[in-house]
Design an enzyme around this catalytic site. Structure first.
Site, PDB file in Angstrom:
ATOM      1  N   SER A   1      47.195  41.627  34.314  1.00 18.94           N
ATOM      2  CA  SER A   1      48.091  40.476  34.202  1.00 18.94           C
ATOM      3  C   SER A   1      47.938  39.610  35.438  1.00 18.94           C
ATOM      4  CB  SER A   1      49.551  40.937  34.098  1.00 18.94           C
ATOM      5  OG  SER A   1      50.442  39.837  34.230  1.00 18.94           O
TER       6      SER A   1
ATOM      7  N   TYR B   1      56.569  45.493  37.005  1.00 19.24           N
ATOM      8  CA  TYR B   1      55.480  45.266  36.040  1.00 19.24           C
ATOM      9  C   TYR B   1      54.191  44.875  36.746  1.00 19.24           C
ATOM     10  CZ  TYR B   1      52.967  42.986  32.158  1.00 19.24           C
ATOM     11  OH  TYR B   1      52.019  42.603  31.231  1.00 19.24           O
TER      12      TYR B   1
END
Length: 252
Positions: A142, A157
């Protein structure tokens, strides 16, 4: 025929990657957890274009199930492609959620760790004996783990996705003796079902994201899926140990 395994291919980036890889002439074993209907849609889309695909259940957050999954993969390979090995692995399955640092619970942190890091780590290890020499692995990370994607609410995350980026480099080093390439792809904001269909529930955020993106829009699953398919193909044969941001120039 080459065969790829794509995890979490019932929707979004995984679904696109599976379809795009199949369009390049590969067979696909795709996995799903809760979204069986979506996985069957992916299989149907591949078969409609003349390809071959099999959907298998897998919860990447439960590493104790991986040996049984490997046996299911062996059976699928033999039945559908008369093979005992496969060529490419795309570790895509996961989930997203936002929580400010002070509000992040141990439960959420541990779930991120199980699904986003421990899962790909030990799934790759479990499947490695079946992966051909000269094969390829792609980990979906990501851009929230990069400076360009730094936004509030992603401390857990993004930190764990960053760990997957580090793992990518180590796997590229250790598996290079077998000619296996390992790379990671870091999507930016992409219109998927992540975070409980956040884009459908909060469409008002889309113009703001588009305004921060150099190419002027939110990413679509095919923007990422096409690149993953290219990366595992012959066109990506001289690329390894890279974490490649695919975000349309977010925060450029």
């Amino acid at each position: 025929m080459r065969v790829s395994i794509v995890t979490g291919a019932g929707s979004g980036i995984g679904q696109s990657a599976a379809i795009q890889i199949a369009k390049r002439g590969e067979g696909v074993i795709l996995t799903y957890n809760a979204n069986r209907a979506g996985a069957l849609d992916t299989v149907s889309a591949i078969e409609k274009d003349g390809g071959t695909a099999v959907a298998l259940p897998l919860d990447v957050g439960r590493s104790e199930t991986f040996p049984a999954f490997r046996e299911a993969v062996v059976a699928a390979l033999r039945e559908n492609w008369q093979r005992d090995s496969f060529d490419h692995l795309v570790n895509n399955a996961g989930f997203g959620a936002t929580a400010m640092f002070q509000d992040t619970t141990e439960e959420l942190f541990d779930r991120f760790m199980r699904v986003l890091f421990k899962g790909p780590y030990f799934l790759t290890q479990t499947l490695l004996p079946l992966l051909v020499d000269g094969g390829a692995v792609v980990n979906v990370t990501s851009n929230s783990a990069l400076t360009s994607g730094l936004e509030p609410g992603y401390s857990a995350y993004a930190s764990i996705k960053g760990g997957l980026t580090v793992l990518t480099r180590y796997l590229a080093k250790e598996l290079s003796t077998r000619g296996i390439r390992v790379n990671s792809v870091a999507p930016g904001a992409t219109r998927t079902r992540i975070s409980d269909n956040a884009f459908e529930r909060f469409p008002e955020v889309i113009p703001a994201i588009a305004a921060k993106t150099a190419l002027g829009r939110v990413g679509e699953p095919d923007d990422i899926g096409m690149f993953i398919a290219t990366l595992v193909s012959e066109e990506g044969r001289w690329i390894t140990a890279q974490n490649i941001e695919v975000s349309g120039g977010y925060n450029l």
